[in-house]
Motif scaffolding. Structure first.
Motif, mmCIF file in Angstrom:
data_model
loop_
_atom_site.group_PDB
_atom_site.id
_atom_site.type_symbol
_atom_site.label_atom_id
_atom_site.label_comp_id
_atom_site.label_asym_id
_atom_site.label_seq_id
_atom_site.Cartn_x
_atom_site.Cartn_y
_atom_site.Cartn_z
ATOM 1 N N ALA A 125 46.759 37.289 36.458
ATOM 2 C CA ALA A 125 45.778 37.822 37.406
ATOM 3 C C ALA A 125 46.483 38.494 38.583
ATOM 4 O O ALA A 125 46.106 39.597 39.014
ATOM 5 C CB ALA A 125 44.854 36.715 37.893
ATOM 6 N N ASN A 126 47.523 37.849 39.110
ATOM 7 C CA ASN A 126 48.283 38.439 40.219
ATOM 8 C C ASN A 126 49.031 39.691 39.777
ATOM 9 O O ASN A 126 49.073 40.690 40.500
ATOM 10 C CB ASN A 126 49.272 37.424 40.800
ATOM 11 C CG ASN A 126 48.574 36.287 41.500
ATOM 12 O OD1 ASN A 126 47.468 36.434 42.007
ATOM 13 N ND2 ASN A 126 49.210 35.136 41.523
ATOM 14 N N ARG A 127 49.611 39.641 38.600
ATOM 15 C CA ARG A 127 50.362 40.800 38.098
ATOM 16 C C ARG A 127 49.443 41.984 37.861
ATOM 17 O O ARG A 127 49.806 43.123 38.108
ATOM 18 C CB ARG A 127 51.103 40.412 36.798
ATOM 19 C CG ARG A 127 52.003 41.496 36.270
ATOM 20 C CD ARG A 127 53.196 41.747 37.163
ATOM 21 N NE ARG A 127 54.062 42.739 36.548
ATOM 22 C CZ ARG A 127 54.703 43.686 37.210
ATOM 23 N NH1 ARG A 127 54.638 43.743 38.519
ATOM 24 N NH2 ARG A 127 55.439 44.565 36.578
ATOM 25 N N ARG A 128 48.220 41.699 37.391
ATOM 26 C CA ARG A 128 47.237 42.769 37.177
ATOM 27 C C ARG A 128 46.959 43.513 38.493
ATOM 28 O O ARG A 128 46.884 44.737 38.512
ATOM 29 C CB ARG A 128 45.940 42.177 36.602
ATOM 30 C CG ARG A 128 44.954 43.214 36.164
ATOM 31 C CD ARG A 128 43.716 42.602 35.516
ATOM 32 N NE ARG A 128 44.038 42.094 34.196
ATOM 33 C CZ ARG A 128 44.036 40.803 33.857
ATOM 34 N NH1 ARG A 128 43.724 39.882 34.725
ATOM 35 N NH2 ARG A 128 44.343 40.435 32.635
ATOM 36 N N LYS A 129 46.854 42.773 39.589
ATOM 37 C CA LYS A 129 46.620 43.399 40.905
ATOM 38 C C LYS A 129 47.826 44.253 41.316
ATOM 39 O O LYS A 129 47.664 45.366 41.811
ATOM 40 C CB LYS A 129 46.348 42.335 41.967
ATOM 41 C CG LYS A 129 45.017 41.650 41.812
ATOM 42 C CD LYS A 129 44.848 40.538 42.829
ATOM 43 C CE LYS A 129 43.612 39.717 42.532
ATOM 44 N NZ LYS A 129 43.526 38.519 43.373
ATOM 45 N N GLU A 130 49.030 43.715 41.115
ATOM 46 C CA GLU A 130 50.250 44.468 41.447
ATOM 47 C C GLU A 130 50.322 45.760 40.637
ATOM 48 O O GLU A 130 50.670 46.824 41.161
ATOM 49 C CB GLU A 130 51.489 43.621 41.168
ATOM 50 C CG GLU A 130 51.655 42.426 42.059
ATOM 51 C CD GLU A 130 52.753 41.477 41.585
ATOM 52 O OE1 GLU A 130 53.434 41.781 40.573
ATOM 53 O OE2 GLU A 130 52.919 40.423 42.212
ATOM 54 N N LEU A 131 50.005 45.660 39.349
ATOM 55 C CA LEU A 131 50.091 46.828 38.475
ATOM 56 C C LEU A 131 49.034 47.871 38.816
ATOM 57 O O LEU A 131 49.274 49.072 38.658
ATOM 58 C CB LEU A 131 49.976 46.402 37.014
ATOM 59 C CG LEU A 131 51.185 45.621 36.507
ATOM 60 C CD1 LEU A 131 50.854 44.934 35.201
ATOM 61 C CD2 LEU A 131 52.401 46.514 36.375
ATOM 62 N N ALA A 132 47.890 47.436 39.301
ATOM 63 C CA ALA A 132 46.863 48.389 39.733
ATOM 64 C C ALA A 132 47.398 49.213 40.892
ATOM 65 O O ALA A 132 47.192 50.433 40.951
ATOM 66 C CB ALA A 132 45.582 47.654 40.124
ATOM 67 N N ALA A 133 48.123 48.575 41.803
ATOM 68 C CA ALA A 133 48.724 49.300 42.932
ATOM 69 C C ALA A 133 49.806 50.262 42.441
ATOM 70 O O ALA A 133 49.895 51.408 42.920
ATOM 71 C CB ALA A 133 49.300 48.320 43.946
ATOM 72 N N VAL A 134 50.616 49.834 41.486
ATOM 73 C CA VAL A 134 51.650 50.704 40.905
ATOM 74 C C VAL A 134 50.995 51.922 40.257
ATOM 75 O O VAL A 134 51.444 53.064 40.437
ATOM 76 C CB VAL A 134 52.509 49.930 39.873
ATOM 77 C CG1 VAL A 134 53.364 50.865 39.034
ATOM 78 C CG2 VAL A 134 53.365 48.888 40.571
ATOM 79 N N ALA A 135 49.928 51.686 39.514
ATOM 80 C CA ALA A 135 49.232 52.785 38.834
ATOM 81 C C ALA A 135 48.640 53.767 39.844
ATOM 82 O O ALA A 135 48.773 54.985 39.679
ATOM 83 C CB ALA A 135 48.128 52.227 37.933
ATOM 84 N N ARG A 136 47.982 53.252 40.883
ATOM 85 C CA ARG A 136 47.389 54.143 41.894
ATOM 86 C C ARG A 136 48.463 54.950 42.615
ATOM 87 O O ARG A 136 48.283 56.126 42.904
ATOM 88 C CB ARG A 136 46.548 53.340 42.887
ATOM 89 C CG ARG A 136 45.211 52.874 42.292
ATOM 90 C CD ARG A 136 44.286 52.285 43.341
ATOM 91 N NE ARG A 136 44.815 51.079 43.951
ATOM 92 C CZ ARG A 136 44.650 49.849 43.475
ATOM 93 N NH1 ARG A 136 43.967 49.658 42.370
ATOM 94 N NH2 ARG A 136 45.163 48.816 44.105
ATOM 95 N N ASN A 137 49.610 54.325 42.883
ATOM 96 C CA ASN A 137 50.715 55.025 43.524
ATOM 97 C C ASN A 137 51.230 56.153 42.621
ATOM 98 O O ASN A 137 51.496 57.266 43.091
ATOM 99 C CB ASN A 137 51.839 54.039 43.851
ATOM 100 C CG ASN A 137 52.961 54.680 44.617
ATOM 101 O OD1 ASN A 137 52.748 55.489 45.502
ATOM 102 N ND2 ASN A 137 54.180 54.311 44.271
#
Length: 191
Positions: A125-137
């Motif tokens: 769940a935490n990694r999913r949030k981090e990856l969403a930020a990576v994707a948006r960046n």
């Protein structure tokens, strides 16, 4: 029961949309979502996996609460508690291995492959949030410079998380390239 992870992993056979587990499930089930398994069958898979994980925790003398559930047409097991980081490992590598072992335990008892998702200590769940930020960046860079952005190599779970975010945004697309363990996502402008 515990909180359900929000996972919308759909079976995608397209080689650009990587999900090794989804492709494997499609090959065995003829492409039916979740192999056509009922919620009761999926919950049974999560129970089998939970029993397997509980046995491992006992052997390792780790304490953890285990929840078995079904979410998004997929069996899930969540383990929460202190001192569980060793079960996650560096960048989730140990967690991925444990998930595969739990899937094998399910297969051994049911004779059917499972798309079981295992989470330990809320890592996914935490990694999913981090990856969403990576994707948006990455999307911002693609839109700003008009050039493709190659991300670092990721696991199938991580790539799926990034694909989901990128594909929900206009003007960009993503695809996976390379070979495991160096498979990565490329985000590029549409057209």
């Amino acid at each position: 029961m515990g909180s359900a992870l929000e996972d919308t992993d759909e079976d995608v056979e397209d080689e650009d949309e990587d999900t090794t587990e989804a492709a494997d499930a499609k090959a065995v089930t003829g492409g039916k979502p979740s192999g056509g398994a009922s919620d009761a069958e999926l919950f049974r898979q999560s129970e089998i996996a939970a029993d397997y994980v509980e046995g491992l925790l006992d052997i390792l003398d780790y304490d953890g609460d285990i929840d078995e559930l079904v979410s998004g047409g997929r069996p899930m097991v969540e383990v929460v508690g202190g001192r569980l980081q060793a079960l996650v490992g560096q960048r989730g590598a140990t967690l991925e291995a444990l998930q595969e072992l739990a899937r094998l335990a399910v297969f051994r008892q049911t004779g059917s492959p499972s798309r079981l998702l295992l989470d330990v200590g809320g890592y996914r769940a935490n990694r999913r949030k981090e990856l969403a930020a990576v994707a948006r960046n990455a999307v911002e860079k693609v839109k700003e410079y008009g050039e493709a952005v190659r991300l670092e190599p990721m696991s199938a779970f991580e790539r799926k998380c990034v694909h989901d975010v990128v594909n929900a945004l206009a003007g960009v697309e993503s695809e996976s390239e390379g070979v495991e363990p160096n498979r990565r996502i490329v985000v590029r402008p549409v057209g």
